[in-house]
Write a protein that holds these residues in place. Structure first.
Motif, PDB file in Angstrom:
ATOM      1  N   ASP A 122      -7.890  24.734  -6.735  1.00  0.00           N
ATOM      2  CA  ASP A 122      -7.550  26.097  -7.157  1.00  0.00           C
ATOM      3  C   ASP A 122      -8.018  26.358  -8.586  1.00  0.00           C
ATOM      4  OD1 ASP A 122      -6.339  26.628  -4.705  1.00  0.00           O
ATOM      5  OD2 ASP A 122      -4.404  25.864  -5.383  1.00  0.00           O
ATOM      6  N   ASN A 123      -9.267  25.978  -8.846  1.00  0.00           N
ATOM      7  CA  ASN A 123      -9.915  26.200 -10.144  1.00  0.00           C
ATOM      8  C   ASN A 123      -9.299  25.397 -11.295  1.00  0.00           C
ATOM      9  OD1 ASN A 123     -11.830  28.106  -9.155  1.00  0.00           O
ATOM     10  ND2 ASN A 123     -10.247  29.692  -9.189  1.00  0.00           N
ATOM     11  N   GLU A 124      -8.399  24.475 -10.996  1.00  0.00           N
ATOM     12  CA  GLU A 124      -7.870  23.574 -12.022  1.00  0.00           C
ATOM     13  C   GLU A 124      -8.448  22.182 -11.778  1.00  0.00           C
ATOM     14  OE1 GLU A 124      -3.695  21.995 -14.007  1.00  0.00           O
ATOM     15  OE2 GLU A 124      -3.666  23.581 -12.500  1.00  0.00           O
ATOM     16  N   PRO A 125      -8.830  21.483 -12.848  1.00  0.00           N
ATOM     17  CA  PRO A 125      -9.390  20.136 -12.650  1.00  0.00           C
ATOM     18  C   PRO A 125      -8.468  19.254 -11.823  1.00  0.00           C
ATOM     19  CG  PRO A 125      -9.669  20.837 -14.932  1.00  0.00           C
ATOM     20  CD  PRO A 125      -8.810  21.873 -14.266  1.00  0.00           C
ATOM     21  N   GLY A 126      -9.035  18.635 -10.801  1.00  0.00           N
ATOM     22  CA  GLY A 126      -8.238  17.769  -9.937  1.00  0.00           C
ATOM     23  C   GLY A 126      -7.585  16.619 -10.687  1.00  0.00           C
ATOM     24  N   TYR A 127      -8.245  16.157 -11.732  1.00  0.00           N
ATOM     25  CA  TYR A 127      -7.729  15.060 -12.560  1.00  0.00           C
ATOM     26  C   TYR A 127      -6.372  15.429 -13.161  1.00  0.00           C
ATOM     27  CZ  TYR A 127      -8.507  11.190 -15.957  1.00  0.00           C
ATOM     28  OH  TYR A 127      -8.442  10.033 -16.694  1.00  0.00           O
ATOM     29  N   LEU A 128      -6.265  16.649 -13.675  1.00  0.00           N
ATOM     30  CA  LEU A 128      -5.018  17.107 -14.279  1.00  0.00           C
ATOM     31  C   LEU A 128      -3.980  17.447 -13.204  1.00  0.00           C
ATOM     32  CD1 LEU A 128      -6.406  19.401 -17.136  1.00  0.00           C
ATOM     33  CD2 LEU A 128      -5.949  16.945 -17.175  1.00  0.00           C
ATOM     34  N   MET A 129      -4.432  18.060 -12.123  1.00  0.00           N
ATOM     35  CA  MET A 129      -3.521  18.413 -11.042  1.00  0.00           C
ATOM     36  C   MET A 129      -2.892  17.158 -10.437  1.00  0.00           C
ATOM     37  SD  MET A 129      -2.181  20.952  -9.478  1.00  0.00           S
ATOM     38  CE  MET A 129      -3.251  22.379  -9.625  1.00  0.00           C
ATOM     39  N   LEU A 168      -6.815   6.841 -12.532  1.00  0.00           N
ATOM     40  CA  LEU A 168      -7.494   7.854 -11.724  1.00  0.00           C
ATOM     41  C   LEU A 168      -8.878   8.152 -12.290  1.00  0.00           C
ATOM     42  CD1 LEU A 168      -4.474  10.285 -11.270  1.00  0.00           C
ATOM     43  CD2 LEU A 168      -5.475   8.820  -9.499  1.00  0.00           C
ATOM     44  N   THR A 169      -9.750   8.690 -11.444  1.00  0.00           N
ATOM     45  CA  THR A 169     -11.095   9.031 -11.889  1.00  0.00           C
ATOM     46  C   THR A 169     -11.177  10.490 -12.316  1.00  0.00           C
ATOM     47  OG1 THR A 169     -13.402   9.268 -11.204  1.00  0.00           O
ATOM     48  CG2 THR A 169     -11.760   9.414  -9.470  1.00  0.00           C
ATOM     49  N   PRO A 170     -11.816  10.782 -13.452  1.00  0.00           N
ATOM     50  CA  PRO A 170     -11.945  12.170 -13.901  1.00  0.00           C
ATOM     51  C   PRO A 170     -12.780  13.044 -12.965  1.00  0.00           C
ATOM     52  CG  PRO A 170     -12.376  10.639 -15.701  1.00  0.00           C
ATOM     53  CD  PRO A 170     -12.326   9.826 -14.436  1.00  0.00           C
ATOM     54  N   PRO A 224       0.808  -1.223   0.000  1.00  0.00           N
ATOM     55  CA  PRO A 224       0.000   0.000   0.000  1.00  0.00           C
ATOM     56  C   PRO A 224       0.841   1.272   0.000  1.00  0.00           C
ATOM     57  CG  PRO A 224       0.037  -0.975   2.192  1.00  0.00           C
ATOM     58  CD  PRO A 224       0.765  -1.927   1.293  1.00  0.00           C
ATOM     59  N   VAL A 225       0.393   2.245  -0.785  1.00  0.00           N
ATOM     60  CA  VAL A 225       0.990   3.577  -0.800  1.00  0.00           C
ATOM     61  C   VAL A 225      -0.165   4.568  -0.656  1.00  0.00           C
ATOM     62  CG1 VAL A 225       2.377   5.257  -2.080  1.00  0.00           C
ATOM     63  CG2 VAL A 225       2.840   2.799  -2.331  1.00  0.00           C
ATOM     64  N   SER A 226      -0.359   5.085   0.546  1.00  0.00           N
ATOM     65  CA  SER A 226      -1.465   5.998   0.811  1.00  0.00           C
ATOM     66  C   SER A 226      -1.026   7.436   0.523  1.00  0.00           C
ATOM     67  CB  SER A 226      -1.940   5.871   2.265  1.00  0.00           C
ATOM     68  OG  SER A 226      -2.481   4.587   2.510  1.00  0.00           O
ATOM     69  N   VAL A 227      -1.523   7.991  -0.574  1.00  0.00           N
ATOM     70  CA  VAL A 227      -1.131   9.329  -1.013  1.00  0.00           C
ATOM     71  C   VAL A 227      -2.360  10.033  -1.591  1.00  0.00           C
ATOM     72  CG1 VAL A 227       0.170  10.617  -2.759  1.00  0.00           C
ATOM     73  CG2 VAL A 227       1.300   8.808  -1.469  1.00  0.00           C
ATOM     74  N   ASP A 228      -2.530  11.295  -1.231  1.00  0.00           N
ATOM     75  CA  ASP A 228      -3.593  12.124  -1.785  1.00  0.00           C
ATOM     76  C   ASP A 228      -2.992  12.988  -2.890  1.00  0.00           C
ATOM     77  OD1 ASP A 228      -5.667  13.788  -2.396  1.00  0.00           O
ATOM     78  OD2 ASP A 228      -5.928  14.599  -0.367  1.00  0.00           O
ATOM     79  N   LEU A 229      -3.255  12.629  -4.137  1.00  0.00           N
ATOM     80  CA  LEU A 229      -2.648  13.336  -5.266  1.00  0.00           C
ATOM     81  C   LEU A 229      -3.317  14.678  -5.560  1.00  0.00           C
ATOM     82  CD1 LEU A 229      -1.938  10.449  -7.797  1.00  0.00           C
ATOM     83  CD2 LEU A 229      -0.276  11.731  -6.439  1.00  0.00           C
ATOM     84  N   SER A 230      -4.363  15.004  -4.818  1.00  0.00           N
ATOM     85  CA  SER A 230      -4.951  16.340  -4.990  1.00  0.00           C
ATOM     86  C   SER A 230      -4.066  17.416  -4.365  1.00  0.00           C
ATOM     87  CB  SER A 230      -6.357  16.400  -4.375  1.00  0.00           C
ATOM     88  OG  SER A 230      -6.299  16.297  -2.962  1.00  0.00           O
ATOM     89  N   PRO A 284     -12.257  16.256  -7.460  1.00  0.00           N
ATOM     90  CA  PRO A 284     -12.644  17.660  -7.299  1.00  0.00           C
ATOM     91  C   PRO A 284     -11.547  18.623  -7.746  1.00  0.00           C
ATOM     92  CG  PRO A 284     -12.188  16.646  -5.163  1.00  0.00           C
ATOM     93  CD  PRO A 284     -12.182  15.549  -6.171  1.00  0.00           C
ATOM     94  N   ALA A 285     -11.969  19.797  -8.204  1.00  0.00           N
ATOM     95  CA  ALA A 285     -11.033  20.814  -8.683  1.00  0.00           C
ATOM     96  C   ALA A 285     -10.145  21.309  -7.545  1.00  0.00           C
ATOM     97  CB  ALA A 285     -11.796  21.981  -9.296  1.00  0.00           C
TER      98      ALA A 285
END
Length: 279
Positions: A82-89, A74-76, A51-57, A79-80
């Motif tokens: 700073d107004n940038e899509p969380g998926y891309l961030m 990852l799921t599209p 396991p690697v518990s990491v919050d990529l947001s 949540p965003a």
């Protein structure tokens, strides 16, 4: 991994390790690969996945494992930030946190990138995405970013189903009306895990691969009628509009590379899902 010409990853990071990633991880681990499963809370991942518990947001402050291959699921709908899509961030945070870019990276997208394509002909990997919805536009942006950051190969599955992915069965049980004429495409989760394993192990994977079973474009009415028959229920009625809609995905490349599917059509697939649910 019986092909002597295949490459064998020694260690793999599965990013967004949900149902699909876990099944893939267990397949890889059975072949002797060291597998790390990354998600926000990875403590309940089954052995032997590490396991690697990491919050990529958020920016990653812990060290990620040094691996030679990586699969991103990852799921599209993240949540965003700073107004940038969380998926891309999340992809940017992942790139910043890796000790180095793995030699092989597979990014799992979706055939939804064609939701603006009205064509009735089979859509191949050579067709450019035609995103109409905001979700599809985000998927295309994420594909581009994954290529830029990781030189990733792209797998676009159609509707994923399997044990725990039983939305259509629930609709049939509820008698919910459906667009019976709509063209549909799908892939069983187990076969998709096999596809991803292939993309990690083959010497030169294609840049893009559609993951669709051997019944592309099948009318939704045919599928729900079969499920209803298996459950001994009345089939759902048609919805009001009755517009054909949907698309047909050409998956000949997949079947050439992978060979026979475990679940080549929705019939074998839903037989397995229903049997699994009945214990």
């Amino acid at each position: 991994m019986t092909d002597s010409a295949s490459r064998s990853p020694k260690n793999t990071l599965l990013v967004g390790c949900g149902q699909l990633g876990t099944e893939l991880g267990q397949r890889l681990a059975a072949d002797g690969v060291q597998v790390y499963g990354l998600r926000r809370n990875a403590t309940d991942l089954p052995s032997p996945l590490k396991p690697v518990s990491v919050d990529l947001s958020q920016p990653v402050t812990t060290s990620l494992p040094d691996v030679d291959s990586m699969v991103i699921t990852l799921t599209p709908s993240m949540p965003a930030v700073d107004n940038e899509p969380g998926y891309l961030m999340a992809l940017k945070h992942l790139a910043q946190a890796l000790p180095k870019t793995p030699a092989r990276v597979v990014f799992v997208s979706s055939t939804r990138v064609f939701d603006g394509n009205p064509a009735s002909y089979p859509i191949t990997e050579d067709d450019a995405p035609v995103p109409a919805s905001q979700r599809a536009q985000l998927l295309v942006a994420a594909e581009d970013l994954a290529r830029e950051l990781f030189d990733a190969t792209i797998v676009r599955p159609a509707g994923i189903y399997g044990p725990g992915r039983e939305m259509l069965i629930r609709k049939v049980r509820a008698g919910e009306p459906v667009n019976r004429k709509r063209r549909t495409n799908r892939i069983h989760q187990t076969d998709l895990a096999r596809v991803l394993e292939l993309m990690l192990t083959m010497p030169q994977p294609p840049a893009v691969l559609h993951a669709v079973d051997q019944t592309p474009g099948v009318p939704l009415g045919d599928v729900v009628d079969y499920i209803a028959q298996r459950l001994q229920l009345e089939p759902p009625q048609g919805s009001v509009d009755g517009v054909v809609g949907g698309k047909i995905l050409d998956a000949r490349l997949l079947h050439t590379l992978l060979g026979p599917l475990y679940y080549p059509t929705f019939k074998q697939g839903y037989d397995q899902v229903i049997a699994a649910a009945q214990g």
